[in-house]
Design a protein around this motif. Structure first.
Motif, PDB file in Angstrom:
ATOM      1  N   ALA A   1       0.833  -1.208   0.000  1.00 17.11           N
ATOM      2  CA  ALA A   1       0.000   0.000   0.000  1.00 17.11           C
ATOM      3  C   ALA A   1       0.862   1.250   0.000  1.00 17.11           C
ATOM      4  CB  ALA A   1      -0.931  -0.012   1.214  1.00 17.11           C
ATOM      5  N   TRP A   2       1.962   1.224   0.755  1.00 19.07           N
ATOM      6  CA  TRP A   2       2.890   2.366   0.774  1.00 19.07           C
ATOM      7  C   TRP A   2       3.532   2.545  -0.604  1.00 19.07           C
ATOM      8  CZ3 TRP A   2       7.925   3.637  -0.204  1.00 19.07           C
ATOM      9  CH2 TRP A   2       8.381   4.849   0.321  1.00 19.07           C
ATOM     10  N   ARG A   3       3.957   1.438  -1.186  1.00 16.11           N
ATOM     11  CA  ARG A   3       4.596   1.507  -2.506  1.00 16.11           C
ATOM     12  C   ARG A   3       3.625   2.084  -3.547  1.00 16.11           C
ATOM     13  NH1 ARG A   3       6.096  -3.271  -2.458  1.00 16.11           N
ATOM     14  NH2 ARG A   3       8.339  -3.021  -2.118  1.00 16.11           N
ATOM     15  N   ASP A   4       2.377   1.646  -3.497  1.00 12.17           N
ATOM     16  CA  ASP A   4       1.385   2.142  -4.455  1.00 12.17           C
ATOM     17  C   ASP A   4       1.207   3.656  -4.334  1.00 12.17           C
ATOM     18  OD1 ASP A   4       0.946  -0.373  -5.450  1.00 12.17           O
ATOM     19  OD2 ASP A   4      -0.865  -0.744  -4.273  1.00 12.17           O
ATOM     20  N   ARG A   5       1.227   4.172  -3.078  1.00  6.98           N
ATOM     21  CA  ARG A   5       0.945   5.596  -2.888  1.00  6.98           C
ATOM     22  C   ARG A   5       2.172   6.467  -3.071  1.00  6.98           C
ATOM     23  NH1 ARG A   5       0.149   9.589  -3.863  1.00  6.98           N
ATOM     24  NH2 ARG A   5      -1.178  11.252  -3.049  1.00  6.98           N
ATOM     25  N   PHE A   6       3.309   6.044  -2.527  1.00  4.76           N
ATOM     26  CA  PHE A   6       4.471   6.937  -2.488  1.00  4.76           C
ATOM     27  C   PHE A   6       5.479   6.682  -3.609  1.00  4.76           C
ATOM     28  CE2 PHE A   6       2.659   7.327   1.696  1.00  4.76           C
ATOM     29  CZ  PHE A   6       2.807   8.673   1.967  1.00  4.76           C
ATOM     30  N   ALA A   7       5.409   5.534  -4.259  1.00  5.81           N
ATOM     31  CA  ALA A   7       6.272   5.278  -5.409  1.00  5.81           C
ATOM     32  C   ALA A   7       5.475   5.360  -6.697  1.00  5.81           C
ATOM     33  CB  ALA A   7       6.951   3.908  -5.272  1.00  5.81           C
ATOM     34  N   VAL A   8       4.472   4.481  -6.841  1.00  4.05           N
ATOM     35  CA  VAL A   8       3.739   4.406  -8.105  1.00  4.05           C
ATOM     36  C   VAL A   8       2.914   5.667  -8.368  1.00  4.05           C
ATOM     37  CG1 VAL A   8       2.037   3.103  -9.420  1.00  4.05           C
ATOM     38  CG2 VAL A   8       3.671   1.886  -7.956  1.00  4.05           C
ATOM     39  N   ALA A   9       2.061   6.036  -7.416  1.00  5.74           N
ATOM     40  CA  ALA A   9       1.167   7.173  -7.636  1.00  5.74           C
ATOM     41  C   ALA A   9       1.923   8.489  -7.774  1.00  5.74           C
ATOM     42  CB  ALA A   9       0.151   7.276  -6.495  1.00  5.74           C
ATOM     43  N   GLU A  10       3.085   8.602  -7.143  1.00  3.83           N
ATOM     44  CA  GLU A  10       3.865   9.841  -7.228  1.00  3.83           C
ATOM     45  C   GLU A  10       4.870   9.811  -8.376  1.00  3.83           C
ATOM     46  OE1 GLU A  10       3.707  12.702  -5.197  1.00  3.83           O
ATOM     47  OE2 GLU A  10       1.825  11.807  -4.537  1.00  3.83           O
ATOM     48  N   GLY A  11       4.970   8.660  -9.069  1.00  3.79           N
ATOM     49  CA  GLY A  11       5.894   8.566 -10.191  1.00  3.79           C
ATOM     50  C   GLY A  11       7.343   8.488  -9.783  1.00  3.79           C
ATOM     51  N   ASN A  12       7.629   7.886  -8.621  1.00  2.00           N
ATOM     52  CA  ASN A  12       8.995   7.807  -8.126  1.00  2.00           C
ATOM     53  C   ASN A  12       9.625   6.449  -8.419  1.00  2.00           C
ATOM     54  OD1 ASN A  12       8.897  10.424  -6.978  1.00  2.00           O
ATOM     55  ND2 ASN A  12       7.779   9.604  -5.212  1.00  2.00           N
ATOM     56  N   MET A  13      10.949   6.422  -8.472  1.00  2.00           N
ATOM     57  CA  MET A  13      11.697   5.188  -8.681  1.00  2.00           C
ATOM     58  C   MET A  13      11.802   4.418  -7.365  1.00  2.00           C
ATOM     59  SD  MET A  13      14.885   6.392 -11.077  1.00  2.00           S
ATOM     60  CE  MET A  13      15.385   7.825 -10.114  1.00  2.00           C
ATOM     61  N   GLU A  14      12.103   3.116  -7.469  1.00  2.82           N
ATOM     62  CA  GLU A  14      12.374   2.312  -6.285  1.00  2.82           C
ATOM     63  C   GLU A  14      13.676   1.546  -6.487  1.00  2.82           C
ATOM     64  OE1 GLU A  14      10.414  -1.144  -3.380  1.00  2.82           O
ATOM     65  OE2 GLU A  14       9.345  -0.481  -5.171  1.00  2.82           O
TER      66      GLU A  14
END
Length: 594
Positions: free
Chosen positions: A61-74
């Motif tokens: 859920a964190w990855r979906d909001r703070f990486a995917v939804a914000e367009g950030n790399m991981e």
């Protein structure tokens, strides 16, 4: 269990909840102390089948909001890094807690925790050591293990990093990372290329971190190995601005430093937009991520009546932060830090550039080329060599530095430089000083960093604590976890009503259909149906599906679907059941709408 269960439910918030929760967690496979066969080891916990699933769902859920939804790399960086990394970051010299050791039983304790637990001081961590020692003496605080007085015992700094060696023989010293952030910062020269050298951009990481806590406590709230979910967001401090409009109306409870410093200070209720406009939150970037985080915390099950953002006092801010706010959740009357939102400035990248010699900058292209004046030196080495010997190159570097910052120093016949504490006069004609015009297309800048840093283990505990419920169903006491469907370890329990081959075969078909839809399913045919419901309630399974004789006898194949919180039941067709439950899990459909 009949289809007419009646539940009277209240949230449990008294101080016994943590004890009950820890017992439930151990019994039902959420978490338990590691290495129990060898007596256990403080500060290390194993997540069982339920806990690992819940933790994984929270991370997703964190990855979906703070990486995917914000367009950030991981990325996924190593957990062990060489010593120079932590020399540059400041962790070798400044990553300490206050240690006090009992002279009688030699038990080590955190001095600030002793103060906070036994006095009215709430933020002893922000106090200097001499003041903490005075408080311990004033209140005659004693060792929590044996009761010996600690009034005259010195408080010392204790570095929290775990040391190790990299390689055999004359190996290089290294450390287990105390935060995931450094794994992002040291790779910035390469990561900026993946971002096409365009600011702003963000890099996320979810992974383990290690801190050799003096006194780990409160189960998975304070441990020596834990999981962090961190975002390092790199911005141009002069040009980049967040989309505050998208979070301006988010309502938040804030506890700013100004209120904490008052005798009668209190939390304030406001919105992100108003907090920025009124200067309560000074950094728009920090405000933006607070606005993103608040609804996300609510979505994973944190009780918003027991949630706030607290600003760090000046004495407790990390060495790299110009401002920092913590997300905090209330547990048994105590506020627990769940995340930190820090404006780190250019501290990290500048330090790693200084220590590594690599370039931690981004080239900023101008809209139009600019003509600028550059002051340069081209020293006469035939003069500097005999005059300064082996220090000649140091003289060149001092001249270059001086030309860059103060060209007026070269206006006379001589120029003065400092070398090893001594002042030397050089003829300007020997320095080769000149000022030339140059056309440039841009400049290299050191980005600033905004960091939302989330503690996953603490969040898992808070979600469980805030979800813990006790009620009565048809006169029987029941314990259940009111977990959000998005994070619940198991979404559906499937039961055949009795041990009957036909019912079991149909139940297994339902399980297969639900799993094919991507739902987490458990199959249970042990014990009476009421006990099976209770087991799933206690681990927080939102729905149970019962296959009974109506399922196999009626013309339309239907099953009973039971909702956890209300215990309400509905008769639904098997055809389309998987899709219906998937819609409920995604929040597109409500159970009472069926």
């Amino acid at each position: 269990m009949s289809e007419h269960e009646h539940a009277e439910t209240t949230a449990t918030t008294d101080e016994s909840t943590s004890e009950q929760l820890v017992e439930l967690a151990k019994r039902r496979g959420y978490f338990f102390q590691s290495s129990g066969a060898y007596g256990g080891v403080g500060g290390f916990y194993t997540f069982g089948p339920q806990g690992a699933s819940l933790k994984g769902n929270v991370e997703d859920a964190w990855r979906d909001r703070f990486a995917v939804a914000e367009g950030n790399m991981e990325i996924d960086a190593p957990t062990i890094m060489p010593e120079p990394v932590f020399e540059a970051s400041g962790h070798l010299d400044g990553f300490d807690d206050m240690l006090i050791e009992c002279p009688e039983c030699e038990t080590s304790s955190r001095a600030d925790h002793l103060v906070e637990d036994n006095t009215e001081y709430e933020d002893a961590e922000s106090l200097p050591i001499p003041e903490v020692e005075e408080i311990i003496a004033e209140y005659e605080l004693a060792c929590p293990e044996c009761g010996a007085g600690l009034a005259d015992v010195a408080v010392e700094n204790f570095n929290l990093m775990f040391a190790t060696n990299i390689g055999p023989g004359d190996s290089d010293p290294g450390y287990l990372r105390p935060e995931t952030a450094q794994g992002i910062f040291v790779e910035f020269p390469r990561l900026k290329e993946y971002a096409r050298n365009q600011l702003p951009f963000g890099v996320t990481q979810i992974g383990r971190a290690y801190r050799n806590e003096i006194s780990p406590r409160r189960s998975i709230i304070r441990t020596r190995e834990f999981t962090q979910a961190e975002l390092e967001y790199f911005v141009d401090p002069e040009e980049d601005e967040p989309d505050l409009e998208s979070v301006a109306d988010v309502e938040v409870t804030l506890y700013p430093a100004s209120e904490q410093n008052k005798d009668d200070g209190d939390e304030i209720e406001t919105t992100i937009g108003d907090a920025v406009e009124e200067g309560v939150i000074s950094s728009p970037w920090v405000a933006y991520f607070l606005g993103v985080a608040k609804p996300w915390y609510e979505s994973v099950g944190v009780d918003m009546d027991r949630f706030r953002f607290r600003q760090h006092l000046s004495g407790e801010r990390a060495h790299y932060a110009s401002d920092c706010w913590d997300a905090e959740g209330e547990i048994d009357g105590n506020w627990i830090e769940l995340a930190g939102f820090a404006y780190r400035g250019d501290y990290d990248l500048s330090k790693h550039a200084e220590h590594s010699g690599d370039r931690f900058t981004v080239f900023k292209q101008y809209d139009e080329p600019k003509t600028v004046e550059r002051a340069t030196v081209d020293p006469d080495m035939s003069y500097l060599g005999p005059e300064f010997g082996g220090a000649a190159q140091d003289v060149v570097e001092e001249l270059e530095s001086l030309a860059g910052r103060d060209r007026t120093a070269f206006e006379g016949d001589t120029v003065a430089i400092d070398l090893d504490g001594e002042t030397h006069e050089l003829p300007v004609e020997k320095t080769g000083f000149s000022v030339d015009e140059e056309t440039i297309a841009g400049e290299h800048i050191v980005p600033h960093v905004v960091e939302p840093s989330f503690g996953v283990d603490r969040l898992v505990y808070t979600v469980l604590h805030h979800a813990y419920r006790e009620d009565e169903v048809d006169g029987e006491e029941r314990t259940y976890l009111d977990l959000e469907p998005e994070v619940a370890p198991t979404f559906v329990g499937v039961f055949p009503l009795q041990n009957d081959a036909e019912l079991e075969a149909q139940a297994n078909e339902v399980v297969a259909d639900l799993r094919a839809e991507g739902l987490s399913v458990t199959y249970d045919d042990s014990g009476n149906i009421g006990r099976r419901y209770r087991r799933q309630d206690e681990v927080g399974t939102p729905f149970c599906v019962t296959v009974d004789y109506e399922t196999v006898e009626d013309e339309e194949t239907t099953v009973t679907v039971r909702e956890r919180d209300t215990t309400d039941q509905k008769r639904l067709p098997v055809e389309g059941l998987a899709e219906t439950l998937a819609e409920i899990r995604e929040g597109d459909l409500e159970f009472d709408e069926l």
